[in-house]
Structure formats: C-alpha cells, structure tokens
Design a protein around this motif. Sequence first.
Motif, PDB file in Angstrom:
ATOM      1  N   ALA A 149       9.260  10.035   4.713  1.00  0.00           N
ATOM      2  CA  ALA A 149       8.036  10.662   5.211  1.00  0.00           C
ATOM      3  C   ALA A 149       6.817  10.166   4.434  1.00  0.00           C
ATOM      4  CB  ALA A 149       8.158  12.179   5.107  1.00  0.00           C
ATOM      5  N   ASP A 150       6.993   9.962   3.133  1.00  0.00           N
ATOM      6  CA  ASP A 150       5.912   9.445   2.294  1.00  0.00           C
ATOM      7  C   ASP A 150       5.492   8.060   2.773  1.00  0.00           C
ATOM      8  OD1 ASP A 150       4.113   8.935   0.286  1.00  0.00           O
ATOM      9  OD2 ASP A 150       5.599   8.788  -1.310  1.00  0.00           O
ATOM     10  N   VAL A 151       6.475   7.184   3.008  1.00  0.00           N
ATOM     11  CA  VAL A 151       6.196   5.832   3.504  1.00  0.00           C
ATOM     12  C   VAL A 151       5.504   5.902   4.862  1.00  0.00           C
ATOM     13  CG1 VAL A 151       7.252   3.705   4.358  1.00  0.00           C
ATOM     14  CG2 VAL A 151       8.041   4.709   2.211  1.00  0.00           C
ATOM     15  N   HIS A 154       1.780   6.662   4.491  1.00  0.00           N
ATOM     16  CA  HIS A 154       1.015   5.489   4.059  1.00  0.00           C
ATOM     17  C   HIS A 154       0.871   4.471   5.181  1.00  0.00           C
ATOM     18  CE1 HIS A 154       0.445   6.258  -0.276  1.00  0.00           C
ATOM     19  NE2 HIS A 154       1.554   6.972  -0.152  1.00  0.00           N
ATOM     20  N   ASP A 155       1.926   4.309   5.983  1.00  0.00           N
ATOM     21  CA  ASP A 155       1.864   3.354   7.088  1.00  0.00           C
ATOM     22  C   ASP A 155       0.820   3.777   8.127  1.00  0.00           C
ATOM     23  OD1 ASP A 155       3.769   1.738   5.974  1.00  0.00           O
ATOM     24  OD2 ASP A 155       5.431   2.490   7.211  1.00  0.00           O
ATOM     25  N   ALA A 160      -4.448   3.103  10.668  1.00  0.00           N
ATOM     26  CA  ALA A 160      -5.664   3.781  11.134  1.00  0.00           C
ATOM     27  C   ALA A 160      -6.914   2.970  10.831  1.00  0.00           C
ATOM     28  CB  ALA A 160      -5.770   5.168  10.505  1.00  0.00           C
ATOM     29  N   GLY A 161      -6.845   2.091   9.851  1.00  0.00           N
ATOM     30  CA  GLY A 161      -7.992   1.254   9.516  1.00  0.00           C
ATOM     31  C   GLY A 161      -8.194   0.087  10.453  1.00  0.00           C
ATOM     32  N   ARG A 162      -7.222  -0.137  11.351  1.00  0.00           N
ATOM     33  CA  ARG A 162      -7.321  -1.182  12.377  1.00  0.00           C
ATOM     34  C   ARG A 162      -7.519  -2.578  11.775  1.00  0.00           C
ATOM     35  NH1 ARG A 162      -6.048   3.112  13.945  1.00  0.00           N
ATOM     36  NH2 ARG A 162      -6.675   4.192  15.844  1.00  0.00           N
ATOM     37  N   VAL A 167      -2.687  -3.837   6.570  1.00  0.00           N
ATOM     38  CA  VAL A 167      -1.347  -3.316   6.854  1.00  0.00           C
ATOM     39  C   VAL A 167      -0.287  -4.177   6.182  1.00  0.00           C
ATOM     40  CG1 VAL A 167       0.359  -2.873   8.657  1.00  0.00           C
ATOM     41  CG2 VAL A 167      -2.023  -2.247   9.028  1.00  0.00           C
ATOM     42  N   VAL A 168      -0.365  -5.488   6.381  1.00  0.00           N
ATOM     43  CA  VAL A 168       0.653  -6.398   5.854  1.00  0.00           C
ATOM     44  C   VAL A 168       0.600  -6.464   4.333  1.00  0.00           C
ATOM     45  CG1 VAL A 168       1.430  -8.789   5.789  1.00  0.00           C
ATOM     46  CG2 VAL A 168       0.732  -7.770   7.960  1.00  0.00           C
TER      47      VAL A 168
END
Length: 246
Positions: A149-151, A154-155, A160-162, A167-168
């Motif tokens: 759930a923590d991961v 964060h994902d 959300a920042g698009r 992300v990578v």
Amino acid sequence: MEFEPVSPVRAYERIVEQIEQAVLTGRLRPGERLPGERELMTQFGVSRSTIREALRVLQAGEVIRSRPGDPRGPEVLPASPASLQKSLDRLARAETLGLAELLQFRMILEGSAYRLAAELRTEEDLSELRAALAAMTESLDDYATFSRADVAFHDVVARAGRNTLIVVCGKVVRGVVLDLIAGKLANSTDRQALMAASVAHHKEVLRAVEDGDGPLAARLARRALFDYYAEYVGADERVVLEHLLD
C-alpha cells in the motif's frame, strides 16, 4: 545511412556509439532498419564477430531488435520508459554512487513529484491516494500488505504529476535506496511505531495534496526521507542533505 570505419581496438563500442548517436539525432528513426551484417562489416571495416557484439549490446539496451538471419536488418526501436528504467537502474547501482548521493537525488526528485501532484492532481488521483492510505492504516499488523500500500501511494503521487521521467526515475531510485537499507522496517524492534509514524506522514501529505499546497507537500516529502535515512550517511553528508529541507 553511412557509418565511418572504426579502430579495431574495442571496435564494437565505437559502433554502438555511432548507432546510438544516429538514433539520438534522428538520423535513424524508430522502425527503420540497419543494414545487414555484411554491409555493416563493410561500412565499419570490422569482422562479423565485432558487428555481432555491437548488435548484442544495442539489443540489450533496447536500442534495436535484431533477429539472426533476418534479411531486412536490425530494427530501430522507439525509446520507452522500460529501456530508460533499465539504464537508470544500472547507473544507480554503480559502485561509484553512494547512498548519500542517491538520497540527495531522491529528496530533490520526490519533493518535485509531490509538489506537482498537489498542483495537478485529479479527483481520480485523490481517490486512489485515499484508498492506498486506508490500506496502510488497516494493515499495521501485516507488514507485507502495508508495504504494498505504501508503494502504491508513492506510485499514485508520481503519476499525478503527469511526468514520465519523474515516474521512472522515482521508481528506480526508490528501489535502489530501499535495497541499500534493506530491512530497517522489516527487522525493527519497534516496527509498529515506525509504521504508525509512516501513516501519520502520509496523512499529512494527502492533506497537502488535497489542499493543492505544493510547497508543503514537497517539504513533507524531503523531511520524511531525511528523517528515515539520514542516520545511514556520514555527518558531512548529512549536513549537505539538511540544505534540502527548507
């Protein structure tokens, strides 16, 4: 497409460099084909084994797709998050990079990710964040479920920042840092307290993201990373990290 002859000493590396540069500059585009092995041997002035080694390296790096005996020649592949992630992972795990440098980068990266998330999040993003936080809160007696759930939290923040690069990069650096400090939470004698503190932090982050308060979300991200990992770096390195907290 014409290439230049290369020195026979580690010639395959020079071949790789020329082809990668041709791809980066757009002289070779995704979907185009390299010449066959015989033509590449002629252009580069090297043996078949050297050409095959260069093609093997390029294929491993997901620059091309090469099939032995294909008369059409190796195919140039489009850039992808997967290939970027693989390259970043190799770099992040290099012996020349220490924990302090990785942690510094992660503080900068996640601070930016949280700020963007607060400013660009959608209602769907908020719904996913709330669900991940609820799962963390409900699994304080189940470390494996809590970690997943923590991961997930964060994902969602990163997405959300698009920004695909955030992300990578975030996923790679987070994984490497966790590997270097493997077991802090899993083996802690006070695991419940650490998990409860993590939930409290994520609640603050969610509130900042809901409020659209990017600067606060960024500060919370950097502070949490510093508090969690700073004890594993030297005093001088810790001072450098402290400059990122403001």
